[in-house]
Scaffold this motif. Structure first.
Motif, PDB file in Angstrom:
ATOM      1  N   GLY A 140     -90.059  -7.458  52.501  1.00 32.56           N
ATOM      2  CA  GLY A 140     -89.929  -6.175  53.193  1.00 32.56           C
ATOM      3  C   GLY A 140     -88.516  -5.961  53.728  1.00 32.56           C
ATOM      4  N   PRO A 141     -88.167  -4.701  54.026  1.00 32.40           N
ATOM      5  CA  PRO A 141     -86.780  -4.360  54.393  1.00 32.40           C
ATOM      6  C   PRO A 141     -86.289  -5.012  55.683  1.00 32.40           C
ATOM      7  CG  PRO A 141     -88.265  -2.474  54.647  1.00 32.40           C
ATOM      8  CD  PRO A 141     -89.029  -3.530  53.928  1.00 32.40           C
ATOM      9  N   TRP A 142     -87.177  -5.425  56.575  1.00 32.74           N
ATOM     10  CA  TRP A 142     -86.729  -6.040  57.825  1.00 32.74           C
ATOM     11  C   TRP A 142     -86.860  -7.561  57.803  1.00 32.74           C
ATOM     12  CZ3 TRP A 142     -89.422  -2.608  62.181  1.00 32.74           C
ATOM     13  CH2 TRP A 142     -88.890  -1.295  62.112  1.00 32.74           C
ATOM     14  N   LYS A 143     -87.086  -8.158  56.628  1.00 33.14           N
ATOM     15  CA  LYS A 143     -87.434  -9.582  56.599  1.00 33.14           C
ATOM     16  C   LYS A 143     -86.344 -10.480  57.203  1.00 33.14           C
ATOM     17  CE  LYS A 143     -86.033 -10.535  51.803  1.00 33.14           C
ATOM     18  NZ  LYS A 143     -84.832 -11.344  52.045  1.00 33.14           N
ATOM     19  N   ASP A 213     -96.256  -8.123  62.377  1.00 29.05           N
ATOM     20  CA  ASP A 213     -97.525  -7.538  61.969  1.00 29.05           C
ATOM     21  C   ASP A 213     -98.659  -8.000  62.895  1.00 29.05           C
ATOM     22  OD1 ASP A 213     -95.608  -7.610  59.810  1.00 29.05           O
ATOM     23  OD2 ASP A 213     -97.171  -6.781  58.532  1.00 29.05           O
ATOM     24  N   CYS A 214     -98.592  -9.262  63.316  1.00 28.59           N
ATOM     25  CA  CYS A 214     -99.624  -9.789  64.215  1.00 28.59           C
ATOM     26  C   CYS A 214     -99.637  -9.014  65.528  1.00 28.59           C
ATOM     27  CB  CYS A 214     -99.390 -11.275  64.488  1.00 28.59           C
ATOM     28  SG  CYS A 214     -99.606 -12.315  63.031  1.00 28.59           S
ATOM     29  N   VAL A 215     -98.443  -8.729  66.067  1.00 30.30           N
ATOM     30  CA  VAL A 215     -98.355  -7.958  67.311  1.00 30.30           C
ATOM     31  C   VAL A 215     -98.824  -6.521  67.058  1.00 30.30           C
ATOM     32  CG1 VAL A 215     -96.790  -7.091  69.101  1.00 30.30           C
ATOM     33  CG2 VAL A 215     -96.499  -9.411  68.214  1.00 30.30           C
ATOM     34  N   ALA A 216     -98.439  -5.989  65.895  1.00 30.19           N
ATOM     35  CA  ALA A 216     -98.727  -4.576  65.607  1.00 30.19           C
ATOM     36  C   ALA A 216    -100.225  -4.274  65.518  1.00 30.19           C
ATOM     37  CB  ALA A 216     -98.035  -4.149  64.315  1.00 30.19           C
ATOM     38  N   VAL A 217    -101.052  -5.276  65.187  1.00 32.17           N
ATOM     39  CA  VAL A 217    -102.496  -5.015  65.103  1.00 32.17           C
ATOM     40  C   VAL A 217    -103.222  -5.441  66.378  1.00 32.17           C
ATOM     41  CG1 VAL A 217    -102.495  -5.262  62.587  1.00 32.17           C
ATOM     42  CG2 VAL A 217    -103.104  -7.235  64.003  1.00 32.17           C
ATOM     43  N   SER A 218    -102.458  -5.842  67.423  1.00 30.26           N
ATOM     44  CA  SER A 218    -103.090  -6.402  68.617  1.00 30.26           C
ATOM     45  C   SER A 218    -102.915  -5.542  69.864  1.00 30.26           C
ATOM     46  CB  SER A 218    -102.559  -7.819  68.868  1.00 30.26           C
ATOM     47  OG  SER A 218    -102.872  -8.652  67.769  1.00 30.26           O
TER      48      SER A 218
ATOM     49  N   ASP B 370     -92.563   2.797  60.330  1.00 30.38           N
ATOM     50  CA  ASP B 370     -92.163   1.388  60.271  1.00 30.38           C
ATOM     51  C   ASP B 370     -92.231   0.904  58.815  1.00 30.38           C
ATOM     52  OD1 ASP B 370     -92.407  -1.497  60.184  1.00 30.38           O
ATOM     53  OD2 ASP B 370     -92.708  -1.471  62.345  1.00 30.38           O
ATOM     54  N   PRO B 371     -91.077   0.625  58.191  1.00 32.90           N
ATOM     55  CA  PRO B 371     -91.104   0.301  56.759  1.00 32.90           C
ATOM     56  C   PRO B 371     -91.689  -1.086  56.478  1.00 32.90           C
ATOM     57  CG  PRO B 371     -88.890   0.034  57.618  1.00 32.90           C
ATOM     58  CD  PRO B 371     -89.723   0.570  58.755  1.00 32.90           C
ATOM     59  N   ALA B 375     -94.591  -1.739  53.965  1.00 35.02           N
ATOM     60  CA  ALA B 375     -94.384  -2.625  52.809  1.00 35.02           C
ATOM     61  C   ALA B 375     -95.465  -3.689  52.723  1.00 35.02           C
ATOM     62  CB  ALA B 375     -92.997  -3.268  52.893  1.00 35.02           C
ATOM     63  N   HIS B 376     -95.941  -4.147  53.865  1.00 34.76           N
ATOM     64  CA  HIS B 376     -96.969  -5.192  53.872  1.00 34.76           C
ATOM     65  C   HIS B 376     -98.385  -4.635  53.716  1.00 34.76           C
ATOM     66  CE1 HIS B 376     -94.099  -7.982  56.386  1.00 34.76           C
ATOM     67  NE2 HIS B 376     -93.720  -7.829  55.144  1.00 34.76           N
TER      68      HIS B 376
END
Lengths: 396, 441
Positions: A140-143, A213-218, B370-371, B375-376
């Protein structure tokens, strides 16, 4: 849940599981600790200078020393420490990975080569489960973006819900590595799913755990409030962020502490319990009047009710409010500090806290295993390892 | 709670074939869960089981509608908490949809003897039972661990409560904010000299749920190896205390009290000594950016990103220790720089210079722009007969061995009654009709 005084012979859930930990942050370290707590054989591979967390304070008795970091102590009980000088000792790491069931890699992707990890060759070990915890994921673009606990909570949305009613104050970070803790708990679930899968197929896999992603779903209600009515929640002092302001839920007490109590007017049962309780202390004022049986009246008089509640809390100490309120069926809580939590009578009665020693020296009082099974046990608490304590011998 | 005539009669078999239960894919395929959970913690814990292939059968009660069905998170209809419609359609609730996708739904009135018999039959046809009532509720219905073991000798009985199933406070009422307050997690967040800012969400609903999911997976794996069933007791307060972190050892090892005037530290970080480390205002109303500088490399990146303003070269900002010691001034200067700029612009500029930074993102940012989330594929979409297409929060791990099996949005109230009663319990259509008329299902 094991009342028998005889030696605990219940099996350890992770008995026989071999884990290699390459972690320089609390996410991977907490995952390793959870696995160790239930019986896994966790080898923490460290560079000659020690894991980065060994240099983070506070330090025991204030002595800055890689073996006295309380940050390291907290996250690394139950593990062995093996020092490997990479890349010189890559062969030794590879041998460990060949024999391991799970490898935990917890670092930004750019640091993987320095940790001796090559994502191209990891999958060649058919049975190995590779759990890679990174700030933003492996793709992903922010990796390659950098992070911290604060930055992760900001990017993932949780920070937006936390702070004070006064919005000239910025959002305030909930303390102590919670973004890392969230990631560790998802990584734990993912490792278990992969173990179940491997038990059936014989094949391991790579788990790409993005802290972001973990924070984003919590964030609990924040995303559903956008997914459905398309409204954004606004932060409030120590209570749920909401689309529109709600009444304060923290009340100061006689002894200078706070209790948390969110008065829900719509339900008559807690209302009656509260008024009866206030009445028992002669503090119900006009709230006993029959009009208050009607929700509309209660709603119209809400500021008045709230001010009586404030006075009611101010004349009692926090513990009394907590236990008396709960005895009356109200979901009220004392706001405990860490100093107070360690003396909590309920947690003491459950034997939750554990005393940990190392070489006869008291290391600290730790929270015990957070999951109790009637048929399985947790590993006895073992201290955090001194740097390189395994002496190079593991899994002999 | 009184029993009233159901407002929403049991639905007929689903008209849409795509909503009919089907064989599932994933590491938990073939495992049936009798799921008594409701509210947040339990629903989130069993959601993960349903995502990965388990047949999770959510047992609901028409006379006591699950709170997430009632909360007013409705598509296209902004309302606040407390603005619930008195006669709300239980199939419209967005929070319930987010929590209960991939699960089946059956309605059973457990306040009736026949209802409890049906539940016993369902337990006997399952191998995992989950619940998050206050201790004593399941016992009152006769569902003790011993009774469950008679029905299923190797049963896994997962019990998720605020305070656990022993100890003097086991009957205390709790939900997320109560757990956070009691466990110490609220106290440790905030500015010195202020009341705690704590949490603006039920953090512990999610965290206790994640620990409960893991506990059930641990039990499943060990049952396959040893044949042993188990009762599981997870107290959310204990999970909460275990998340306090190193600060707890500072108390127990060093005797360093958290009752002191400089505690807590807000967004500042003492261990390690980071500076600047904070949340700074940006252009726009209530817009913010978080920045963390831990060392000279981070500081040099920040300086370069800002175009080397004169203030940054002041000697008091020359070393990490000195920057830490002069944070008030440093924060003032940095806020002056960030205040004129857009938060994502700052995030990308600082990141391009190797500085950990992020816009304080809200749910709209995460969902729409949020890209990385895009993407994920972390959020995904499923259709729902009443709500229509809706987004969901997915399991945030990309697994090379295969991910979640998303087959259906949340069950309508009683949607799978005829499947569960007919195909699993073998009850004929005539008797099902009687059960409906009598208000048992």
């Amino acid at each position: 849940m094991n009342d028998d005084a005889s030696p605990d012979r219940r099996p350890l859930p992770y008995d026989g599981l071999r884990v290699v930990e390459l972690a320089g942050d609390p996410a991977g370290e907490l995952l390793g600790k959870l696995l160790a707590q239930y019986g896994a054989d966790v080898v923490k591979v460290e560079p000659p200078a020690g894991s980065a967390t060994r240099r983070i304070g506070p330090f025991a008795a204030g002595q800055e020393d890689p073996d006295r970091s309380l940050t390291f102590w907290y996250y690394n009980t139950g593990k062995a420490s093996l020092v490997l000088d990479l890349p010189a000792q890559q062969a030794e790491l590879d041998a460990l990975l060949d024999r391991g069931d799970v490898v935990i890699v917890s670092a930004p992707p750019a640091d993987f080569p320095r940790l001796g990890i090559d994502l191209g060759t990891l999958p060649n070990r058919e049975r190995l489960i590779s759990c890679c915890i990174t700030p933003f994921g492996l793709t992903g673009p922010w990796k390659d973006y950098r992070s911290s606990d604060l930055v992760a909570l900001a990017a993932g949305g949780i920070l937006n819900s936390c702070g004070y009613d006064d919005h000239s104050i910025p959002p305030i970070r909930p303390a102590e590595n919670q973004a890392f803790h969230i990631a560790a708990s998802f990584a734990h679930q993912a490792v278990l799913l992969a173990l179940l899968e491997r038990d059936a197929t014989g094949r391991g896999q790579t788990l790409d755990v993005a802290i972001h992603d973990c924070v984003a779903v919590s964030g609990e209600l924040a995303n559903p409030f956008w997914f459905y009515p398309e409204v954004l929640v606004q932060r409030q002092t120590c209570r749920h962020a909401q689309p529109a302001p709600t009444a304060p839920a923290l009340f100061a007490t006689l002894d200078g502490r706070y209790v948390y109590f969110a008065l829900v007017l719509a339900d008559i049962k807690p209302w009656n319990a509260l008024v009866e309780w206030m009445g028992a202390l002669g503090m119900a004022a006009d709230l006993t009047e029959p009009e208050y049986a009607h929700l509309v009246h209660r709603q119209a008089r809400f500021p008045h009710i709230q001010s009586i509640l404030e006075a009611f809390c101010l004349v009692q100490d926090a513990e009394t409010l907590y236990h008396e309120g709960q005895a009356r069926g109200l979901p009220i809580a004392v706001v405990n500090s860490p100093d107070e939590v360690i003396h909590d009578e309920h947690l003491s009665a459950r034997g939750f806290f554990q005393r940990v020693e190392r070489d006869g020296e008291f290391v600290g009082v730790y929270p015990g295993p957070p999951i109790q099974f009637s048929s399985y046990r947790a590993a006895p608490p073992t201290p955090p390892p001194r740097l390189g304590a395994s002496g190079g011998e593991v899994w002999g | 709670m009184t029993t009233t005539a159901p407002k929403h009669p049991a639905v007929e078999a689903p008209a849409d074939a795509s909503r009919r239960p089907r064989a599932r894919r994933g590491p938990l395929a073939g495992i049936r869960v009798a799921d008594f959970c409701w509210m947040g913690v339990g629903a989130v814990a069993t959601r993960m089981l349903a995502d990965f292939g388990a047949e999770v059968i959510k047992i609901e009660d028409r006379t006591r509608i699950d709170m997430p069905r009632r909360l007013p998170l409705y598509k296209g209809d902004p309302r606040s908490y407390g603005e619930e419609l008195p006669d709300a359609d239980p199939d419209r609730g967005g929070l319930f949809n987010n929590y209960s996708r991939n699960k089946l739904g059956v309605t059973i009135n457990l306040r009736t003897e026949r209802g409890r018999e049906l539940a016993s039959e369902l337990i006997a046809a399952s191998s995992v039972v989950t619940e998050n009532f206050a201790p004593g509720v399941m016992e009152r219905w006769g569902f003790t661990f011993d009774r469950l073991r008679e029905l299923v000798p190797d049963v896994i009985y997962a019990r998720m409560s605020g305070y656990g199933h022993s100890g003097p406070h086991q009957h205390y009422r709790s939900y997320g904010p109560v757990v956070q307050a009691a466990s110490g997690l609220s106290y440790i967040a905030g500015l010195p000299g202020h009341e705690p800012s704590g949490w603006g969400l039920s953090y512990m609903d999610n965290m206790a749920a994640y620990y409960n999911s893991a506990a059930i997976l641990m039990a499943l794996r060990n049952r396959r190896k040893t044949g042993l069933g188990t009762e599981i007791d997870v107290a959310a307060v204990e999970v909460g205390v275990s998340l306090i972190g190193p600060m707890l050892l500072d108390v127990t090892v060093n005797g360093h009290s958290t009752h002191r005037p400089d505690f807590p530290t807000g967004n500042r970080l003492e261990h390690p000594q980071a500076a600047p480390h904070g949340v700074y205002p940006c252009a726009g109303e209530d817009e913010w950016v978080a920045v963390s500088v831990f060392d000279d490399a981070g500081w040099q990146g920040l300086e370069a990103a800002m175009g080397r303003p004169a203030w940054a070269s002041h000697p008091e900002f020359a070393s990490q220790a000195s920057r830490f010691a002069h944070q008030d001034r440093l924060d003032g200067f940095l806020a002056g720089w960030t205040g004129a700029r857009e938060r994502h612009e700052i995030m990308h500029l600082l990141q391009a210079h190797g500085v950990p930074a992020a816009a304080v993102q809200n749910a709209r940012d995460l969902t729409e722009t949020d890209p990385q989330i895009a993407a994920h594929g972390t959020f995904f979409e499923l259709d729902h007969p009443v709500i229509g297409p809706a987004r969901f929060e997915g399991f945030p791990v990309i697994m090379s061995g295969g991910g979640a099996d998303h087959w259906r949005s949340a069950p309508l109230l009683g949607e799978d009654n005829s499947y569960v009663l007919g195909e699993i319990l073998g009850i004929g259509e005539e008797e099902q009709l009687e059960l409906r008329i009598e208000g048992i299902i």
